[in-house]
Design a protein around this motif. Sequence first.
Motif, PDB file in Angstrom:
ATOM      1  N   SER A  21       0.852  -1.203   0.000  1.00 22.64           N
ATOM      2  CA  SER A  21       0.000   0.000   0.000  1.00 22.64           C
ATOM      3  C   SER A  21       0.883   1.248   0.000  1.00 22.64           C
ATOM      4  N   ALA A  28      -3.672  -1.039   8.386  1.00 26.61           N
ATOM      5  CA  ALA A  28      -2.526  -1.607   7.690  1.00 26.61           C
ATOM      6  C   ALA A  28      -1.597  -2.268   8.683  1.00 26.61           C
ATOM      7  N   ASN A  44      -2.258  -3.322   3.441  1.00 26.92           N
ATOM      8  CA  ASN A  44      -3.656  -3.158   3.823  1.00 26.92           C
ATOM      9  C   ASN A  44      -4.191  -4.480   4.356  1.00 26.92           C
TER      10      ASN A  44
END
Length: 782
Positions: free
Chosen positions: A114, A185, A209
């Motif tokens: 991410s 996360a 994530n």
Amino acid sequence: MQRNKTSILFFKRLIKYFLILAILILMMAPLYVKSYDLAKRLTIEKSSARLHDGIGVLERQVLRAQEIGNLLRQEESFKRLFFLQGEPSSAYYYDFERLQTKLKSLSLTQDLFSNAYIAFRDNPVFVSNSLSSDNADDVYRRYYRYPGMTVQEWKTMLFGKTDVFRILPSKAVHSSYYSRDDFQAMTVLINNSYYNALDVKSVLAIDINTEDIAKLLLYEEQLGDHQVYLTDLDGNLLLAKGSEASASQADTLQEVLTKQTSTGEPKEDAIELNSRQYVTLSDVSARLGIRVVVAIPSSTFETNIDALMELVVTYAAAGAIVVVLLAVLFSMRETLTLRKLVQTAGTLSQVNFTTLNEYKYMDRAFTRIRSINEEQLERIEALNISIRYSVLKNLLVLGLHTQRELEEAIDCFGDTFERFCIAKARWSTEENREERDEANPAALRPNPGIELEKVLRTLPDYGVLALHVHANEAIFVLFGKTEEQGSVRELGDRLSGMLRTLSRDVPSAAIINIGLSGIKSGLKQARPAYEQAQYALSLHENGISSGVHVFERSGSGEGGPEFDHTIPLKLHDALIAGEERGAEQIFADASTQMAVHARTEQERLQIFFTVRQTVSNAYKVMRLGNGYKEETKAEALPEYDQTKDVFKLFGELEQTALELCRSVIGRKKSNNDRLKADILNYIAENYGDSSLSAGKIAAELMLSEKYVFSFVKEQTGKSLGKYIEELRLEQAERLLIQTDEPNSAILKKCGFGSENTFYRAFSKKHGVTPSSWKETHRKLTP
């Protein structure tokens, strides 16, 4: 009574199939009992496979992040920033811009990243896959941060430990260049220092994530009710994901984890969370130092069971219906078949029908049918022998005159006549009944012809075909099995020895004489060979003693041409066709060859009678085959007269043959108008038949196909197919103008076999489709 038999047979078959259905149902019963275990096992195996594969993907992503760190450390830009102390000058801007580009290109290949960024302990440079800055504190406050965590706490988290890599518990992350909303996360910290075992001067941080992690470990349909827990090997909770997952359940899960071994294989157990039963699966990643637990609600198994049982019940019901229908269908088919067999058995045997003995009926029926078949095969074999006998008789006595006769002979004998000779035998027996041995009456005496055939079959190098013509006469065809056999003279000597033996064994055969032809080859030589054998027998036969007489040519027998035995065949065809000039030429050739070949009066007479027989046969064919009934000189063929020269008799025979040709031509001319009317009228009446052809016309009018083709061409100037097509098109044009019938009905009435044929022929003639032509001509018609 018959209906009662059928009903009994039907219900016996139906009960058999229903018993099979009952057995199938009983076999399916354990499936229902085992359905829960089956559904549970399928769900667990499915989830275990997903869990194991997901952990493998997560391991590869983290290992790949370490590889990315190693690649970045090799960059000159990273080296300059790593050893930078304090604030960077403008000269370093190129370095962290270049480092950002490299990080971005490497992180794009990873599915779970991410955010990815690099931080340095001794300088404020911040490089991520989205931006780079010389002020990490400003970036943390404005673009990237952990809500509720200060800048100092963030730096402590990054540089507080010297581990090679760490996985941090999941936290809320705010990243303006990744998502407008905060997201959960799990952060992986990789010590990116050159001496990472001693100190931490730079870290590579990867945010993953938790939604992506859950999708790795669970199937899409499991995300709503399953729960995922991830801890480190010390039991610290790193991730809790699911509709009811929470950190407060970590203690309960810890009990499960302590029971599991760290073998890396998924384990299962049962627990209760929030008064709800779960089945748990756990797996360990030794590389990452984490454990994963997936909690599956027990209700999932029940749902799967219900779905499975609905499927089983549906298929079972459908299968039962199909089996019942098939049982009824097969029972009816078997009953109909058995009924016919039972009826046959009832007529062919004396067994009375009962409910238990239909197979006994069938057994006796089949036995009787086999007996009948054997009798029929014997009759067929006898018929085949009779046909071969008839063809052989025609071949030897009359000869081959048509292609059809040749084809029949080939079908019967094949290449048997490749090498052969003809033996004609005639015998005479005692006529004084008073001198016969009373102990050997006529009914018991052997037939000389049959005994002679038996003797001939003992010849080692020859095969034998026998033709018993009269009571005291027989014809034998001796087929040479090898090309190395001896001459006809040697064969005659062997037959003479056999005759002497036969005369001793068969007292009734007082005198036996045999005429033997020369060695011939080919079916067309059968008739000439027979004539040679007949001539040899008639020339030397006597009533005193038995003997074998070999055909020999007069004179030296050398140098002179042999008489052409194809002349009778050519003459026969010419007479049938009415070819007068051809017949004249054939007689001229025959006369010349007779003068050259025949050195004696007997040989000339033999040729004369051969040609005379040919003329007689042609006349009979014309009368029997073509309705020829006119009186001609052919009915009074010249007879042999010792006072007349053979050549004079041959001339009279030629005049008779020419008169026959003229009669044939006259007959054809008189029939021409009738044939024209018959053929053209037949075509006009039957052009609507799509199967109309030259063969059909010829069969109906008793003509040859070749004659039909040539006649239509001569009378109309068109081929048969073109003439029929024009008649069909004319009728189609009339129907298109005068009726409202569709094209499909019109083309069938007119005899077109298909739409393509109709449209192609119509377009070829008019250049437009039938519908367009119809519309145009209807407008022009008042």
